[in-house]
Design an enzyme around this catalytic site. Structure first.
Site, PDB file in Angstrom:
ATOM      1  CG  ASP A 160      -3.061  -6.139  -3.995  1.00 19.55           C
ATOM      2  OD1 ASP A 160      -4.107  -6.523  -4.567  1.00 19.55           O
ATOM      3  OD2 ASP A 160      -2.002  -5.900  -4.604  1.00 19.55           O
ATOM      4  CG  HIS A 179      -2.798  -2.044  -0.480  1.00 16.48           C
ATOM      5  ND1 HIS A 179      -2.601  -0.991  -1.345  1.00 16.48           N
ATOM      6  CD2 HIS A 179      -1.866  -2.980  -0.783  1.00 16.48           C
ATOM      7  CE1 HIS A 179      -1.580  -1.270  -2.155  1.00 16.48           C
ATOM      8  NE2 HIS A 179      -1.120  -2.467  -1.838  1.00 16.48           N
TER       9      HIS A 179
END
Length: 278
Positions: A98, A243
């Protein structure tokens, strides 16, 4: 907004939103396991090469890279909960990243995935896409799935319906501009979903994807901790959240170099959802 201010704001929001996202996710797990219909993404298994391949052996052609933006995406039926797991027989898992793309960290993650010929999902933020279009194009070129993660990574439950629409539409448009296709998947920042997010995502042709295992790498807990959470959480159908932007992601870069070969050697197939044809 300066990037350091953005990272600070996200950390402040995470304190309040993490509990909300965890509670919502836990509720979906119970619902999915309690006799109701389980909504899962059917994976597409890619080759799991153990040795580095030449670029021509693993690169895919960009999807309609020179095509104009579509007038309107195909609308979907709105879900009431996000997809948590992938379905299918065998030891399938999915890696997701992400907040990117980030010019420092994302290339290293892409390099590691390419080395092992593995595909992943990247939920990108629009404001990062416009600054790093080539990285988004590379994701698509190498067979990864690019998803919508809003423009500025806000807490959607604090926004109006029109504000949510703007965050999502701008990001989809940026993705189209980067590689020629609209995203077919959406992930709410912080895992904070609401009815408007589900409905608007469906109107834009996007399915909602959550996760099963959270590495909490956004807290920079240490490379060993990230690796342990992935390896200990590995199981058929698991979707892993990591992430590639939003702060210092050097631990995430080092971690995937360790847990990816472990997963492959353990017999797991790292997959991505199928691409729907319009």
């Amino acid at each position: 907004m300066q990037k350091d201010q953005l990272f600070t704001r996200r950390r402040m929001l995470l304190a309040g939103a993490a509990a909300l996202g965890a509670a919502g996710t836990a509720g979906v797990v119970v619902a999915s396991g309690g006799g109701e219909e389980t909504h899962s993404a059917v994976p597409v298994a890619g080759p799991q090469a153990r040795q580095a391949l030449k670029p021509s052996a693993f690169r895919l052609q960009p999807f309609a890279a020179d095509a104009p933006p579509r007038a309107a995406p195909r609308k979907l039926k709105a879900r009431h909960e996000p997809i948590l797991r992938i379905s299918g027989r065998g030891r399938h898992m999915m890696l997701t990243f992400d907040d990117g793309p980030h010019p420092e960290y994302t290339p290293h993650i892409l390099d590691t995935l390419a080395e092992y010929d593995v595909r992943a999902m990247f939920f990108v933020c629009g404001e990062m896409v416009v600054e790093n279009k080539k990285l988004v194009a590379r994701m698509a070129d190498e067979g990864h799935v690019v998803g919508n993660h809003t423009w500025t990574h806000p807490l959607l439950t604090t926004l109006s319906r029109e504000e949510i629409r703007g965050e999502m539409e701008r990001t989809s448009d940026a993705i189209v501009n980067a590689y020629g296709e609209r995203p077919q998947w959406f992930r709410a920042p912080y895992g904070a979903w609401n009815r408007a997010a589900f409905q608007l995502g469906a109107e834009m042709g996007m399915e909602p994807m959550a996760w099963t295992v959270d590495t909490t790498d956004w807290m920079t807990p240490g490379t060993d901790t990230i690796v342990d959470r992935v390896e200990n959480g590995a199981a058929p159908g698991v979707v892993v959240l990591s992430h590639d932007a939003g702060g210092d992601r050097s631990q995430s870069v080092r971690a995937i170099r360790r847990y990816l070969p472990y997963l492959l050697e353990s017999g797991y197939h790292l997959t991505v959802p199928p691409r729907r044809m319009s």
